[in-house]
Motif scaffolding. Structure first.
Motif, PDB file in Angstrom:
ATOM      1  N   UNK A   1       2.373   8.529 -12.638  1.00  0.00           N
ATOM      2  CA  UNK A   1       2.339   9.585 -11.623  1.00  0.00           C
ATOM      3  C   UNK A   1       0.879   9.765 -11.213  1.00  0.00           C
ATOM      4  N   UNK A   2       0.677  10.298 -10.007  1.00  0.00           N
ATOM      5  CA  UNK A   2      -0.691  10.473  -9.509  1.00  0.00           C
ATOM      6  C   UNK A   2      -0.780  11.637  -8.544  1.00  0.00           C
TER       7      UNK A   2
ATOM      8  N   UNK B   1      -3.181  10.156 -21.768  1.00  0.00           N
ATOM      9  CA  UNK B   1      -3.396   9.062 -20.825  1.00  0.00           C
ATOM     10  C   UNK B   1      -3.952   9.518 -19.487  1.00  0.00           C
ATOM     11  N   UNK B   2      -4.095  10.826 -19.293  1.00  0.00           N
ATOM     12  CA  UNK B   2      -4.549  11.315 -17.989  1.00  0.00           C
ATOM     13  C   UNK B   2      -5.986  10.894 -17.722  1.00  0.00           C
TER      14      UNK B   2
ATOM     15  N   UNK C   1       0.840  -1.194   0.000  1.00  0.00           N
ATOM     16  CA  UNK C   1       0.000   0.000   0.000  1.00  0.00           C
ATOM     17  C   UNK C   1       0.878   1.248   0.000  1.00  0.00           C
ATOM     18  N   UNK C   2       0.495   2.239  -0.809  1.00  0.00           N
ATOM     19  CA  UNK C   2       1.182   3.523  -0.826  1.00  0.00           C
ATOM     20  C   UNK C   2       0.129   4.627  -0.892  1.00  0.00           C
ATOM     21  N   UNK C   3       0.457   5.791  -0.342  1.00  0.00           N
ATOM     22  CA  UNK C   3      -0.525   6.883  -0.261  1.00  0.00           C
ATOM     23  C   UNK C   3       0.079   8.204  -0.706  1.00  0.00           C
ATOM     24  N   UNK C   4      -0.814   9.148  -1.081  1.00  0.00           N
ATOM     25  CA  UNK C   4      -0.392  10.512  -1.388  1.00  0.00           C
ATOM     26  C   UNK C   4      -1.444  11.502  -0.911  1.00  0.00           C
ATOM     27  N   UNK C   5      -0.951  12.677  -0.521  1.00  0.00           N
ATOM     28  CA  UNK C   5      -1.819  13.818  -0.221  1.00  0.00           C
ATOM     29  C   UNK C   5      -1.480  14.968  -1.162  1.00  0.00           C
ATOM     30  N   UNK C   6      -0.603  14.699  -2.129  1.00  0.00           N
ATOM     31  CA  UNK C   6      -0.097  15.743  -3.023  1.00  0.00           C
ATOM     32  C   UNK C   6      -1.141  16.168  -4.052  1.00  0.00           C
ATOM     33  N   UNK C   7      -1.263  17.474  -4.231  1.00  0.00           N
ATOM     34  CA  UNK C   7      -2.139  18.000  -5.289  1.00  0.00           C
ATOM     35  C   UNK C   7      -1.375  18.142  -6.603  1.00  0.00           C
ATOM     36  N   UNK C   8      -0.057  17.963  -6.567  1.00  0.00           N
ATOM     37  CA  UNK C   8       0.778  17.945  -7.778  1.00  0.00           C
ATOM     38  C   UNK C   8       1.131  16.492  -8.087  1.00  0.00           C
ATOM     39  N   UNK C   9       1.373  16.212  -9.351  1.00  0.00           N
ATOM     40  CA  UNK C   9       1.720  14.844  -9.719  1.00  0.00           C
ATOM     41  C   UNK C   9       3.011  14.395  -9.048  1.00  0.00           C
TER      42      UNK C   9
ATOM     43  N   UNK D   1      -1.483   9.553 -14.575  1.00  0.00           N
ATOM     44  CA  UNK D   1      -0.979   9.875 -15.907  1.00  0.00           C
ATOM     45  C   UNK D   1       0.301   9.070 -16.170  1.00  0.00           C
ATOM     46  N   UNK D   2       0.504   8.662 -17.416  1.00  0.00           N
ATOM     47  CA  UNK D   2       1.750   8.016 -17.817  1.00  0.00           C
ATOM     48  C   UNK D   2       2.750   9.077 -18.249  1.00  0.00           C
TER      49      UNK D   2
END
Length: 130
Positions: free
Chosen positions: A104-105, A70-71, A11-19, A59-60
């Protein structure tokens, strides 16, 4: 020609609003043929833990350049519900060895968490493409 796959199960997480890079989702090309078409596939299960309507985007990239076609953006339908995302991209220009393909996400709110995921590339000689 190259066929390759990478998978992530942790499991991995993000709170980033940028890719930002999605953990374990990087492929480096090797032994590619100049006259080939490449099918790149990405699939993952993910969720957002807070807001209804929070959007998680994927996105790739190839060598750091976003492949805008791809987004994909997906909005949360219920708090914490797991969703499945799938991106298929057909790359028709030559990919030389050493090209780096990444996923990227980002998220618009709260925390997005990614579970099982995979990234694959399948080379198809151009003579087989109709």
């Amino acid at each position: 020609m190259q066929n390759a796959i990478v998978a992530g199960s942790s499991t991995t997480s993000t709170t980033s609003s940028s890719y930002v890079e999605l953990s374990s989702m990087t492929l480096t090309t090797h032994n590619l043929r100049a006259n080939s078409t490449y099918k790149i596939d990405f699939t993952a299960n993910f969720s957002n833990n807070n807001l209804l309507g929070a959007t998680t985007s994927f996105i790739l990239t190839i060598d750091g350049t976003n492949i805008t076609a791809t987004e994909i953006q997906m909005s949360q339908v219920s708090n914490g519900a797991k969703l499945c995302v799938s991106i298929t991209y057909v790359h028709t220009t030559a990919l030389s060895s050493g090209k780096v393909i990444k996923v990227r996400w980002n998220t618009t709110a709260a925390t997005s968490t990614c579970y099982a995921r995979s990234l694959s590339i399948f080379g198809i000689p151009s003579t087989y493409v109709v």
